[in-house]
Structure formats: structure tokens, C-alpha cells
Design a protein around this motif. Sequence first.
Motif, PDB file in Angstrom:
ATOM      1  N   TYR A 155       1.060  -1.064   0.140  1.00  0.00           N
ATOM      2  CA  TYR A 155      -0.432   0.155   0.283  1.00  0.00           C
ATOM      3  C   TYR A 155       0.981   1.280   0.251  1.00  0.00           C
ATOM      4  N   MET A 156       0.772   2.591  -1.273  1.00  0.00           N
ATOM      5  CA  MET A 156       1.815   3.362  -0.556  1.00  0.00           C
ATOM      6  C   MET A 156       0.989   4.354  -1.041  1.00  0.00           C
ATOM      7  N   GLY A 157      -0.919   4.495   0.039  1.00  0.00           N
ATOM      8  CA  GLY A 157      -1.076   5.749   0.077  1.00  0.00           C
ATOM      9  C   GLY A 157      -2.048   5.890  -1.159  1.00  0.00           C
ATOM     10  N   THR A 158      -3.052   7.064  -0.987  1.00  0.00           N
ATOM     11  CA  THR A 158      -4.179   7.723  -2.024  1.00  0.00           C
ATOM     12  C   THR A 158      -3.843   8.961  -3.216  1.00  0.00           C
ATOM     13  N   ASP A 159      -4.386   8.949  -3.956  1.00  0.00           N
ATOM     14  CA  ASP A 159      -3.797  10.067  -5.206  1.00  0.00           C
ATOM     15  C   ASP A 159      -4.851  10.454  -5.614  1.00  0.00           C
ATOM     16  N   GLY A 160      -4.887  11.901  -6.110  1.00  0.00           N
ATOM     17  CA  GLY A 160      -5.863  12.248  -7.257  1.00  0.00           C
ATOM     18  C   GLY A 160      -7.438  12.775  -6.716  1.00  0.00           C
ATOM     19  N   PRO A 161      -7.818  13.593  -6.716  1.00  0.00           N
ATOM     20  CA  PRO A 161      -9.292  13.970  -6.080  1.00  0.00           C
ATOM     21  C   PRO A 161     -10.093  13.103  -5.391  1.00  0.00           C
ATOM     22  N   ASP A 162     -10.459  11.752  -5.985  1.00  0.00           N
ATOM     23  CA  ASP A 162     -11.087  11.027  -5.710  1.00  0.00           C
ATOM     24  C   ASP A 162     -10.645   9.936  -4.920  1.00  0.00           C
ATOM     25  N   GLN A 163      -9.052  10.720  -4.524  1.00  0.00           N
ATOM     26  CA  GLN A 163      -8.572   9.682  -2.953  1.00  0.00           C
ATOM     27  C   GLN A 163      -8.094   7.612  -3.542  1.00  0.00           C
ATOM     28  N   HIS A 164      -7.304   7.786  -5.152  1.00  0.00           N
ATOM     29  CA  HIS A 164      -7.703   6.365  -5.242  1.00  0.00           C
ATOM     30  C   HIS A 164      -6.502   5.602  -4.459  1.00  0.00           C
ATOM     31  N   VAL A 165      -6.590   4.348  -4.530  1.00  0.00           N
ATOM     32  CA  VAL A 165      -5.593   3.700  -3.578  1.00  0.00           C
ATOM     33  C   VAL A 165      -4.636   3.215  -4.837  1.00  0.00           C
ATOM     34  N   ILE A 166      -3.421   3.099  -4.076  1.00  0.00           N
ATOM     35  CA  ILE A 166      -2.211   3.211  -4.798  1.00  0.00           C
ATOM     36  C   ILE A 166      -1.389   2.436  -4.205  1.00  0.00           C
ATOM     37  N   THR A 167      -1.205   1.253  -4.800  1.00  0.00           N
ATOM     38  CA  THR A 167      -0.332   0.236  -4.680  1.00  0.00           C
ATOM     39  C   THR A 167       1.122  -0.136  -5.430  1.00  0.00           C
ATOM     40  N   TYR A 168       1.396  -0.720  -4.616  1.00  0.00           N
ATOM     41  CA  TYR A 168       3.251  -0.825  -6.042  1.00  0.00           C
ATOM     42  C   TYR A 168       3.797  -2.282  -5.407  1.00  0.00           C
ATOM     43  N   GLN A 169       3.620  -2.829  -6.636  1.00  0.00           N
ATOM     44  CA  GLN A 169       3.593  -4.802  -6.805  1.00  0.00           C
ATOM     45  C   GLN A 169       4.374  -5.582  -8.138  1.00  0.00           C
ATOM     46  N   SER A 170       4.180  -6.382  -8.074  1.00  0.00           N
ATOM     47  CA  SER A 170       5.013  -7.199  -9.441  1.00  0.00           C
ATOM     48  C   SER A 170       3.961  -7.502  -9.709  1.00  0.00           C
ATOM     49  N   VAL A 171       3.640  -7.528 -11.305  1.00  0.00           N
ATOM     50  CA  VAL A 171       3.148  -8.456 -11.892  1.00  0.00           C
ATOM     51  C   VAL A 171       3.195  -8.674 -12.750  1.00  0.00           C
ATOM     52  N   TRP A 172       2.759 -10.158 -13.056  1.00  0.00           N
ATOM     53  CA  TRP A 172       2.393 -11.218 -14.398  1.00  0.00           C
ATOM     54  C   TRP A 172       2.039 -10.912 -15.533  1.00  0.00           C
TER      55      TRP A 172
END
Length: 253
Positions: free
Chosen positions: A235-252
Motif C-alpha cells: 500500500y502506497m497511499g492515495t492519490d487524486g481528487p477521488d483518493q484512489h488507492v495506489i499500490t506497488y507490486q510485481s505483476v505478470w
Amino acid sequence: DDPFFFGYQIAGQGYPFDDWQVTSEWVGTPVYIVQESRDKLWFYVITPSTEGWVHANTTAKVSSGFIKKWRNASLKNGLNALVENDVPLSDKNGKTHVKSNIGAVLAAGTFDFTYLPVRDSDGMAKMILVRTPKSTIVKMPITVTPQNMAKVMRELVGRPYGWGGMSFYNDCSQELKSLFTPFGIWLPRHSSNQVEGVEHIDLSDKTPNDRIAYVKAHAKPLMSILYFGGHVVLYMGTDGPDQHVITYQSVWG
């Protein structure tokens, strides 16, 4: 050495999902040898993270003298952690013995030198001094700050996905384990283990909107791991006026 892919028609069951591959271990990882194969080409080992078969020629046996010297160096000078990938570890003569990645931990030497364990002709480990560019290695633990986390993340972003550490690339759990290592935070190797045995909240019976609301209210940026369906993200936090959840991950894929 041959990979086993369950089936290309099923998502997550073809390349690079080699079902024989458990993980990769960085140079300098201590292991306990349990068994040797009859042809003496393989060792079955227990590592700090898991257990499995490794090529015998990638493992060096240690004497009590080596253990004492390695421990003394670690106690006196501390531990060094890599914070860049594909770092050449070269001796004073310029010979590169191996390249290693974020997640590797080695005993620190004096000044700009680090101790590297190498295998001699008898299969025994010996310590040599190697020098790396200052930007590539840090004294553990570094402080958890957004700036320091971003520095390590920038080095990890963009690398191919590696199920079970295939080709020394990261899957989702190895990515987070490697990320946290320079900060002196030890994570288990596998995704489910990274949330077991620690304080965690089960939101599986909640609606998606309720889950997101709970994460926004209670998760700690840069320190909370979210787990679902065998996958982990940070979990990285939230961003933007709508406070979208931002995550960091390794994806395939």
C-alpha cells in the motif's frame, strides 16, 4: 534443470510459471546442507526462506574458522545490502566474481570494501574483499523514508517477472522481500507467509467498496501489505481528487 509448465491454456500455468522452481537465493545466503545426490551434483538445502535442491557447484562449505571470521566482520563492521540490481562484485585486481541484486546481504569490510564468499577448488568457502560503486551498496539498516523507498523501487521497476525467482527475477513476494531487506526488515519468502504470523485484518467477507474504505482509513503507507488470491501488494497511499488507492507490486502478464 528442465522446467515444468502445467499448461499454456490456463492463465498463470504456462511460461514463466515453472512449478519446479521455488525461489532464488542471492550470493552470500547461508544454507544448511541436508543431503547430497548420488551423482554429487546436487545439494538439498534449508535456507532462511525455504528448502530445496541447488547445484552443488553453487554452494561452498564453510569451516568453523570461516564462520568465526564472517561473524566477526559482521559484528565489527556491520552488514551491507545492495540497493541496485546487476551489481558486479569485483576484487582488487578487477576480476568480477559474480553479479548480484537487491536483496543480497554481505558482511561489511573496512572503508569501501565488502566481504564476498567465494568457492575455492576444494569446494570450501573463503572470504575476499570486493569494491562496488558507492551508489550500489548501503550499510544496513537504512531509514524507512519515502525518498529511500523510492530509490530502491526505481531500481526494481521495469524488470521482468520471475515466478519463484526464475532467472533471478522477482515474483510478487520476492519483490517485497527484496525491497524491505536494505531497511533491515525481514519478510518471509512466500505471499501467504508474509501476512501470517503478524497482525492482519481479514476483509474477505466485506464488499469491495468496504475493503477500499477500510484500507484508506487504516493502512499505513509504505508499510502495509495487502494480500488476495496468492498475490501481495504494498500500500502506497492515495492519490487524486477521488483518493484512489495506489499500490506497488510485481505483476505478470
